[in-house]
Structure formats: C-alpha cells, structure tokens
Design an enzyme around this catalytic site. Structure first.
Site, short mmCIF file in Angstrom:
data_model
loop_
_atom_site.label_atom_id
_atom_site.label_comp_id
_atom_site.label_asym_id
_atom_site.label_seq_id
_atom_site.Cartn_x
_atom_site.Cartn_y
_atom_site.Cartn_z
N TYR A 20 41.80 52.08 37.13
CA TYR A 20 42.58 51.01 36.50
C TYR A 20 41.72 50.35 35.45
O TYR A 20 40.54 50.07 35.68
CB TYR A 20 42.99 49.97 37.56
CG TYR A 20 43.71 48.76 37.01
CD1 TYR A 20 45.00 48.86 36.48
CD2 TYR A 20 43.12 47.49 37.04
CE1 TYR A 20 45.66 47.74 35.98
CE2 TYR A 20 43.77 46.37 36.55
CZ TYR A 20 45.04 46.50 36.02
OH TYR A 20 45.69 45.39 35.53
N ASP A 27 33.92 51.36 32.42
CA ASP A 27 34.61 50.14 32.80
C ASP A 27 33.92 49.61 34.04
O ASP A 27 34.16 50.07 35.16
CB ASP A 27 36.09 50.43 33.06
CG ASP A 27 36.86 49.17 33.42
OD1 ASP A 27 36.21 48.13 33.70
OD2 ASP A 27 38.10 49.21 33.42
N LYS A 44 35.14 39.85 35.78
CA LYS A 44 34.99 39.41 37.16
C LYS A 44 33.68 38.63 37.41
O LYS A 44 33.62 37.46 37.09
CB LYS A 44 35.17 40.61 38.10
CG LYS A 44 36.61 41.15 37.94
CD LYS A 44 37.10 42.10 38.98
CE LYS A 44 38.61 42.29 38.78
NZ LYS A 44 39.08 43.63 38.58
C1 LIG Z 1 40.10 43.96 37.32
C2 LIG Z 1 39.85 45.12 36.45
C3 LIG Z 1 40.23 45.13 35.10
C4 LIG Z 1 41.08 44.06 34.48
O1 LIG Z 1 40.47 42.81 34.47
P1 LIG Z 1 41.40 41.50 34.32
O2 LIG Z 1 40.42 40.38 34.22
O3 LIG Z 1 42.28 41.48 35.53
O4 LIG Z 1 42.19 41.69 33.07
C5 LIG Z 1 39.84 46.20 34.32
N1 LIG Z 1 39.13 47.21 34.84
C6 LIG Z 1 38.76 47.23 36.13
C7 LIG Z 1 37.93 48.37 36.64
C8 LIG Z 1 39.13 46.21 36.99
O5 LIG Z 1 38.82 46.27 38.28
#
Ligand SMILES: *Cc1c(COP(=O)(O)O)cnc(C)c1O
Length: 426
Positions: free
Chosen positions: A145, A240, A268
């Site tokens: 994701y 990511d 995060k």
């Molecule tokens: C949470 C997450 C996102 C998106 O971050 P948001 O702050 O919710 O937009 C993107 N990539 C990964 C791997 C994530 O876990």
C-alpha cells in the site's frame, strides 16, 4: 470490558455526518464485522474508550506512536512551539533541524522535502521519478500500500504482470494503465517485466518490509535484485518506508538489507503522532523539485512547526540504540507467547515478525506474498480480535495489518496479552 453503550451511540451519531462514521475506512471495523470503539484518551501503551474501558494498544495509530501515547517530552516541545504560533507559510529553522536529522540518519538521503502525509510523500516521489526519467510506467507489488494516490490504487488483472485496473471508482483507467503489478518477493517476474517494458519504467516502488498485507518480510536477495535491475534499466528505486522508517532501527531498513534506494518516502513515526510525510534522496534528484527544478510540488501546511517539533522530539528520544533492542525483545516474547497460546488451542496460524512489527495470520503459512496472505481465515481473525478486545487488548481491526509494540509496553502488558490469547473465547 464493561459495556460499549456510549461507543455505539457515538458511532451512530458519527454515521449521520461522516461517511461510514469514520475519516479513514478501516477504522469502521468492517473487516472484523463489528463496530468501532471511540477513544477518549490514551497514555503510554493504553487506550481508554468513551465507556471507560482500558486497552493495551497494538495498533498505535497505525504505527506512529512508537514511544507510546502522550509522551510528556514530545507534548512539552509541541506546547512550547505552539505558543509561538502554529503556521506561518514561510520557513522556520525547525524544518532544517528535522531535515538534517533525517539526512544524518539515512545514508541515501541528502535532501528531503517535508509534506503532510505518507500519501503525499509517495505522490511526490512518483512525480519526481517520472519527471526525471521522462517515462510514465511504474512497477508496484501486489499487496503493498502506498497511500490513496490514484496511480497506486490498482488491482492485479487476471494474470500477474498484467497492466493494473483501478481498484476504486473515480480512478481513471488511463492512470492505472501505467502501473504494472507484480507479486511481492518474486524477482523472476520483475526481471521479465523490466525486459518487456525496456526503457519505459520510471520507477519501481516497494515496501522494503511489507506491512499492509500483514507483515511480510522480503526474501533474501529480493531487495538487492530490485536495486540491481533498477540500476541496469535506469529506473528510479522508491522505498516506501512510511511504516518502516525509524520503526526497525533509527533511520532506514536500507542499512539492514544493504540496499540504497534512490528515493525514500517517510511518514508516521517522523511526525510523532502529528500529520507528516517526507520524500528524500540524492541532492541531484531532489533538486529537480520546484523551485530549483521543474517538477512541481507544494503544500500550505508542509513543514509546519507543530508537526515538525513533534517529529524532532520523537527522533531525539529514539536515538539511543537500546530503544530498538528493547522493542525487539518485548515483541519477540509476545509473539512466542501468542504462538504457544494458539498452538496449545490447536488453532492454525503463522506469525511473521520483524523488529517490533508483526502479524498473526490465521493460516499455516508460510506467508510470503499477497496470495499466501489472503489464504488466512479472516473469520477466525474477527473472533480473535473480538476476544482480545473483550479482554482489554486492542489489535488492528483487520487481518491484513501490522501490529506494533511501543517503548511503553512493559512485561506485565505482554504477559496479560498472552493470557488473553490463551483464554479468550473464540
Ligand atoms: C500509511 C502508509 C502510507 C500512507 O500514509 P498516510 O499518512 O496515511 O497518507 C503510505 N505507504 C505506506 C507503506 C503506509 O503504511
């Protein structure tokens, strides 16, 4: 747990004015067939709901609260900064401070642009990769994701390595046709795809440890092969690390796997519980962003002093190496305990863990990709989730999410959680 009467009422009220009663879909508890708890407050490892129930929290706001909730040092910094104003739309020294901390912590990052969410960090990385290579196509792995970016909301077609089709209405096929989906942990397919689309792939984006199909670590050599193939094809490698950044060690997991990404997305943890994201990489690449370069990217509240102060305070507290070894030890004990509890009850499962992130899959395993993850018994997960909740343990409300442990989870919390896993009625 006493009752959830007030939580139910709050949810009912919310559904009247907020779609589904929630501001992010998985919070609605649909994946576990129940209703959300509404939180009144949190401290350390605990959440307290509106009915006064207390839970040991293993979701931690989906990862950011690695130091536990309402950490006094972080709050003190935020309050101090807030009293001087919360957003100016012109630069502050704090932004340089946080950027420098990130640059010093991650070897492959020389410059970093701060944004307000992980989604925005990924948007920025993808646009930059396309802008710098003059190519449109992106390779993404099934089950990873990357936020709700149009180009990343893609489903696999009937066969793997087909072009993506939108996984949500509102995403034009014309966007997702540039996204190629491949199975996680499969280097053969990646090699084939890069040969088939030679000279057309702008970037390969990957969660170096997948966290959004449940925790799935990379196979030995997977990330190194991606790196090698990206270099060979002049494609940009995007890691990511919105979850993994500062979660497994201080900085990036790139050091652990011996691989350097071209662009790294963060979020995060680096916001200490406030909205933030970041995209970083080599100066030569990052300087292609406006205003030095032509690739446009902007944000009214990007780098605002409140989020940045929370981030700085959090990273400062994470710097001592002992934090991560403590987290790892606690999480390992917890996973062994849950494994023994479930095995003792004859419940088929497999636990994937790396550092302080883990998932209990109700499936004999091994879970190495999306196909093996979705073999899990989600009804059993729903029962497990409900039983744990009744016993005061809050797990993420979906089988396909990561559980997290914070520095505030103490031995007694781990022990209580294991007892709940042993005794909870399934
Ligand atoms: C949470 C997450 C996102 C998106 O971050 P948001 O702050 O919710 O937009 C993107 N990539 C990964 C791997 C994530 O876990």
């Amino acid at each position: 747990m006493t009752t959830l009467r007030k939580c139910r009422k709050l949810f009912e009220d919310a559904t009247k004015v907020i779609p589904g009663g929630v501001n992010s879909p998985v919070r609605a508890f649909k994946a576990v067939g129940s209703n959300p708890i509404f939180i009144d407050k949190a401290k350390g490892a605990y959440l307290y709901d509106a009915d006064g129930n207390k839970y040991i929290d293993y979701c931690l706001s989906w990862g950011p609260m690695i130091l536990g909730h309402a950490r006094s040092e972080v709050l003190a910094q935020v309050k101090k900064v807030m009293a001087k104003g919360t957003s100016f739309g012109v630069p502050t020294e704090l932004e340089t401070h946080l950027a420098r901390m990130i640059v010093q912590a991650i070897g492959s990052v020389e410059k970093v642009r701060l944004v307000s969410s992980g989604t925005e960090a990924v948007m920025t990385a993808i646009r930059l990769a396309r802008g710098c290579t003059g190519r449109d196509k992106i390779i993404k792995f099934i089950g990873c994701y990357h936020g709700h970016v149009d180009h990343m909301l893609v489903q696999a077609g009937s066969g793997a390595m087909t072009l993506g089709s939108p996984s949500s209405p509102g995403v034009p096929k014309d966007f997702t046709k540039h996204t190629i989906l491949l199975p996680y942990n499969n280097t053969e397919m990646l090699e084939k795809a890069l040969n088939k689309y030679r000279g057309q792939i702008a970037a390969v984006i990957v969660e170096p440890i997948a966290g959004n199909m449940g925790v799935v670590p990379p196979r030995k050599g997977f990330l190194k092969t991606i790196r090698k193939l990206c270099t060979k094809n002049s494609s940009i490698l995007i890691f990511d690390e919105v979850i993994t950044g500062f979660r497994i060690k201080y900085g990036s997991v790139q050091d652990i796997f011996g691989v350097k990404a071209d662009l790294t997305c963060l979020g995060k943890i680096i916001g200490g519980g406030f909205p933030i994201g970041a995209c970083g990489g080599k100066a030569k690449l990052m300087d292609k962003l406006a205003p030095t370069g032509q690739v446009y990217q902007a944000g009214t509240l990007s780098g605002n002093p409140v989020c940045v102060a929370a981030g700085i305070a959090t990273l400062k507290l994470l710097k001592p190496k002992t934090i991560y070894s403590g987290l790892e030890r606690a999480t390992e004990k917890l996973c062994i305990g849950i494994q023994e509890a479930l095995a003792g009850r004859g419940i088929e499962h497999t636990i994937n863990r790396i550092g302080s992130m883990f998932t209990v899959f109700f499936n004999p395993g091994p879970v190495t990709d999306y196909v093996s993850a979705v073999k899990s018994d989600t009804k059993m997960y729903a029962k497990f989730h409900a039983a744990m909740l009744r016993d005061g343990v809050y797990l993420p409300p979906s089988q396909f999410e990561a559980c997290f442990v914070s520095a505030e989870h103490k031995q007694k919390d781990i022990d209580r959680t294991i007892v709940a896993a042993r005794k909870g009625k399934l």
